[in-house]
Design a protein around this motif. Structure first.
Motif, PDB file in Angstrom:
ATOM      1  N   TYR A  21      81.697   6.347  73.001  1.00  0.00           N
ATOM      2  CA  TYR A  21      81.344   5.363  74.019  1.00  0.00           C
ATOM      3  C   TYR A  21      79.817   5.254  74.043  1.00  0.00           C
ATOM      4  O   TYR A  21      79.126   6.255  74.193  1.00  0.00           O
ATOM      5  CB  TYR A  21      81.787   5.775  75.423  1.00  0.00           C
ATOM      6  CG  TYR A  21      83.250   6.130  75.601  1.00  0.00           C
ATOM      7  CD1 TYR A  21      84.187   5.923  74.606  1.00  0.00           C
ATOM      8  CD2 TYR A  21      83.683   6.676  76.804  1.00  0.00           C
ATOM      9  CE1 TYR A  21      85.523   6.254  74.789  1.00  0.00           C
ATOM     10  CE2 TYR A  21      85.009   7.016  77.006  1.00  0.00           C
ATOM     11  CZ  TYR A  21      85.923   6.801  75.989  1.00  0.00           C
ATOM     12  OH  TYR A  21      87.231   7.139  76.193  1.00  0.00           O
ATOM     13  N   GLN A  28      83.572   1.290  85.137  1.00  0.00           N
ATOM     14  CA  GLN A  28      82.931   2.601  85.203  1.00  0.00           C
ATOM     15  C   GLN A  28      81.579   2.484  85.906  1.00  0.00           C
ATOM     16  O   GLN A  28      81.231   3.300  86.757  1.00  0.00           O
ATOM     17  CB  GLN A  28      82.770   3.179  83.790  1.00  0.00           C
ATOM     18  CG  GLN A  28      84.107   3.566  83.161  1.00  0.00           C
ATOM     19  CD  GLN A  28      84.061   3.738  81.643  1.00  0.00           C
ATOM     20  OE1 GLN A  28      83.023   3.555  81.007  1.00  0.00           O
ATOM     21  NE2 GLN A  28      85.207   4.076  81.062  1.00  0.00           N
ATOM     22  N   GLY A  48      93.043  -1.600  79.992  1.00  0.00           N
ATOM     23  CA  GLY A  48      92.245  -1.287  78.818  1.00  0.00           C
ATOM     24  C   GLY A  48      90.753  -1.321  79.046  1.00  0.00           C
ATOM     25  O   GLY A  48      89.971  -1.458  78.113  1.00  0.00           O
ATOM     26  N   LYS A  51      89.519   2.713  82.952  1.00  0.00           N
ATOM     27  CA  LYS A  51      89.646   3.239  84.312  1.00  0.00           C
ATOM     28  C   LYS A  51      89.754   4.771  84.316  1.00  0.00           C
ATOM     29  O   LYS A  51      89.255   5.421  85.224  1.00  0.00           O
ATOM     30  CB  LYS A  51      90.857   2.606  85.020  1.00  0.00           C
ATOM     31  CG  LYS A  51      90.642   1.123  85.311  1.00  0.00           C
ATOM     32  CD  LYS A  51      91.696   0.548  86.225  1.00  0.00           C
ATOM     33  CE  LYS A  51      93.017   0.286  85.539  1.00  0.00           C
ATOM     34  NZ  LYS A  51      92.946  -0.701  84.435  1.00  0.00           N
ATOM     35  N   THR A  52      90.395   5.309  83.290  1.00  0.00           N
ATOM     36  CA  THR A  52      90.590   6.765  83.258  1.00  0.00           C
ATOM     37  C   THR A  52      89.254   7.512  83.316  1.00  0.00           C
ATOM     38  O   THR A  52      89.073   8.418  84.124  1.00  0.00           O
ATOM     39  CB  THR A  52      91.362   7.178  81.985  1.00  0.00           C
ATOM     40  OG1 THR A  52      92.370   6.215  81.737  1.00  0.00           O
ATOM     41  CG2 THR A  52      91.986   8.551  82.154  1.00  0.00           C
ATOM     42  N   ASP A 308      97.772   3.942  76.054  1.00  0.00           N
ATOM     43  CA  ASP A 308      96.637   3.475  75.284  1.00  0.00           C
ATOM     44  C   ASP A 308      96.902   3.736  73.818  1.00  0.00           C
ATOM     45  O   ASP A 308      96.856   4.859  73.357  1.00  0.00           O
ATOM     46  CB  ASP A 308      95.372   4.203  75.740  1.00  0.00           C
ATOM     47  CG  ASP A 308      94.168   3.730  74.966  1.00  0.00           C
ATOM     48  OD1 ASP A 308      94.058   2.514  74.736  1.00  0.00           O
ATOM     49  OD2 ASP A 308      93.345   4.575  74.571  1.00  0.00           O
TER      50      ASP A 308
HETATM   51  P1  ADP Z   1      92.735   1.542  81.563  1.00  0.00           P
HETATM   52  O1  ADP Z   1      93.188   2.772  82.320  1.00  0.00           O
HETATM   53  O2  ADP Z   1      91.714   0.748  82.305  1.00  0.00           O
HETATM   54  O3  ADP Z   1      93.898   0.681  81.138  1.00  0.00           O
HETATM   55  P2  ADP Z   1      91.847   3.448  79.566  1.00  0.00           P
HETATM   56  O4  ADP Z   1      91.170   4.367  80.473  1.00  0.00           O
HETATM   57  O5  ADP Z   1      93.183   3.878  79.033  1.00  0.00           O
HETATM   58  O6  ADP Z   1      92.013   2.004  80.216  1.00  0.00           O
HETATM   59  O7  ADP Z   1      90.832   3.123  78.368  1.00  0.00           O
HETATM   60  C1  ADP Z   1      91.135   2.194  77.357  1.00  0.00           C
HETATM   61  C2  ADP Z   1      90.444   2.541  76.046  1.00  0.00           C
HETATM   62  O8  ADP Z   1      89.046   2.346  76.156  1.00  0.00           O
HETATM   63  C3  ADP Z   1      90.624   4.004  75.644  1.00  0.00           C
HETATM   64  O9  ADP Z   1      90.877   4.063  74.269  1.00  0.00           O
HETATM   65  C4  ADP Z   1      89.289   4.639  75.960  1.00  0.00           C
HETATM   66  O10 ADP Z   1      89.008   5.741  75.105  1.00  0.00           O
HETATM   67  C5  ADP Z   1      88.324   3.500  75.730  1.00  0.00           C
HETATM   68  N1  ADP Z   1      87.100   3.557  76.546  1.00  0.00           N
HETATM   69  C6  ADP Z   1      86.985   3.958  77.832  1.00  0.00           C
HETATM   70  N2  ADP Z   1      85.716   3.865  78.283  1.00  0.00           N
HETATM   71  C7  ADP Z   1      84.995   3.373  77.240  1.00  0.00           C
HETATM   72  C8  ADP Z   1      83.594   3.048  77.067  1.00  0.00           C
HETATM   73  N3  ADP Z   1      82.710   3.199  78.041  1.00  0.00           N
HETATM   74  N4  ADP Z   1      83.231   2.562  75.859  1.00  0.00           N
HETATM   75  C9  ADP Z   1      84.128   2.407  74.859  1.00  0.00           C
HETATM   76  N5  ADP Z   1      85.449   2.690  74.947  1.00  0.00           N
HETATM   77  C10 ADP Z   1      85.883   3.165  76.139  1.00  0.00           C
END
Ligand code: ADP
Ligand code: MG
Length: 438
Positions: A21, A28, A48, A51-52, A308
């Motif tokens: 990242y 975030q 995507g 959020k995690t 994911d």
């Molecule tokens: P959500 O819960 O919002 O659906 P996730 O937390 O599962 O999304 O994250 C989606 C994807 O984005 C994952 O593969 C994660 O590793 C990636 N990701 C999360 N934050 C970043 C960031 N700051 N830059 C690049 N990729 C990210």
């Protein structure tokens, strides 16, 4: 804006840099500072969008800062609606906590509880769990919520759909009243806002995209095709386009099994994932799908939330969901983290009204195509007549078999009645849940 600018420690910054990242995602950027300040938040952002990490990073930081030098009571709890999502969130927690002295664990149903109990006994700072198994473990005194400082509900709307409200309220009743609460979801219904009112305290609302919107780079396509031709059409699509990794959604478990068999018969490697499969089979199917040892994963909506799968290019709705929000979640499995994706829906005459509802929710018309050799001839009326229409098709209710596809619950039945979360009542415990889902 960098992760460091957001106030995150070097140890956390290093871990996310190793994940590749380079900068925080919009959600975030917005959520992390509030969480670091200890505020409650209600966050909504499209699927995507990271959020995690949005909740995990600041929570890890707070846990690390306030750690007791000698012992490790459980201080943070992440609740998720499905086992797969719990496992995935925990994988993330582990990666993000690589350089801090914080221990994490995951517990969910369908697998042996003994190792989970042993792990909990050994001391865990942050636990990811599905509600049913967690309550069982609590009943067995394998875990205590007395020292919880922060509660996180991931995919909160799904928890409502799956009837977890009683379980959640019961879990909360064992926690200290003074704690931080974070609620994350992709969609925010009225019901979820009501649930939030009962749990969150003066929450900051954090939003990054119009509610219920889908990832921008996903293209939507509808193929009009007769019900009985859908299997043949699916096989043609996969073979003609030489697709390598396809997630297909069906409405029912039985439908998922049947389609999987037909795909395999026609030489396309596939596995099904749904609530009647053992946890072992579910985990294996997902793993084989992720590492490309099978081409197709056929899923009911249980797999729709939160999973994911990096760069998943194609999602096919073999049947449209009868709950429009589920469409958003299903296709949220593609186009993750800014990648392009294609969402394809096979729509027969009975599903026309579902399509209308989805278009209304997305505020976008889905482009419909008819393929030579598959011209629709069905005349069966829509399963659900439009609410606004003149009702010429009669008030045929959606079939009950269509409704419950994930093996967990009747859907869309928020269990508020008789158990309405109150704004003041933190200590409620509303008796045993009728049904444990995990
Ligand atoms: P959500 O819960 O919002 O659906 P996730 O937390 O599962 O999304 O994250 C989606 C994807 O984005 C994952 O593969 C994660 O590793 C990636 N990701 C999360 N934050 C970043 C960031 N700051 N830059 C690049 N990729 C990210
Ligand atoms: Mg998520």
């Amino acid at each position: 804006m960098t992760f460091k600018d957001l106030g995150l420690s070097q140890a956390l910054v290093k871990a996310v840099e190793e994940k590749g990242y380079t900068k925080p995602s919009p959600i975030q950027e917005k959520a992390i500072p509030h969480i670091l300040e200890g505020k409650d938040i209600l966050a909504s952002a499209q699927t995507g969008t990271g959020k995690t990490a949005g909740f995990t990073l600041p929570v890890l930081q707070r846990l690390a800062e306030t750690k007791h030098p000698k012992y490790r009571p459980l201080r943070a709890l992440v609740l998720t609606p499905t086992r797969e999502l719990a496992a995935q969130v925990h994988d993330n927690v582990r990666e993000y906590s690589k350089y801090v002295d914080i221990k994490s664990a995951v517990v969910f149903g369908g697998v042996n509880a003994k190792p989970q109990i042993a792990t909990l006994r050994s001391g865990v700072d942050i636990l990811v769990a599905t509600p049913g198994r967690l309550l069982d473990l609590h009943d067995q005194k394998a875990v205590s919520f007395k020292r919880i400082d922060v509660l996180i509900l991931d995919e909160a709307d799904r928890m409502l759909d799956m009837g977890f409200v009683r379980d959640i309220n019961k879990i909360i009743s064992f926690m200290p009243t003074k704690r931080q609460n974070l609620m994350f979801s992709a969609t925010f219904s009225k019901d979820i806002k009501k649930l939030a009112e009962g749990i969150l305290r003066n929450p900051v609302s954090v939003e990054t995209a119009p509610q219920n919107s889908t990832a921008k780079k996903v293209t939507h396509k509808v193929y009009k095709v007769d019900k009985k031709k859908k299997t043949e059409f699916t096989i043609k699509l996969i073979k003609d386009n030489n697709w390598k990794q396809i997630l297909i959604f069906t409405r029912t478990k039985h439908g998922a099994n049947k389609l999987t068999e037909k795909l395999i018969k026609s030489g396309i490697s596939a596995a099904a994932i749904h609530g009647n499969k053992s946890q072992g089979a579910r985990t294996k199917a997902l793993k084989n799908f992720k590492d490309n040892s099978i081409k197709v994963l056929v899923a009911t909506d249980i797999a729709a939330r939160g999973l994911d799968i990096p760069l998943l290019p194609h999602v096919v709705n073999y049947e449209l969901p009868n709950v429009p929000e589920d469409y958003v979640h299903r296709i949220g499995r593609t186009g993750r983290a800014g990648a392009a994706g294609e969402a394809i829906s096979l729509v027969c005459s009975e599903e026309v009204e579902y399509q209308n509802e989805i278009e209304k929710l997305l505020k976008e018309k889905l482009k419909s195509t008819i393929v030579e050799g598959f011209e629709p001839t069905d005349t069966a009326p829509p399963k659900r007549a439009a609410t606004q229409s003149k009702g010429s098709f009669g008030k045929k209710k959606r079939s009950s078999k269509g409704g419950s596809s994930n093996g967990n619950t009747p859907k869309r039945k928020p269990h508020f009645k008789g158990n309405k979360p109150s704004t003041s009542g933190r200590g409620r415990s509303s008796g045993a849940p009728k049904k444990r889902h995990d």
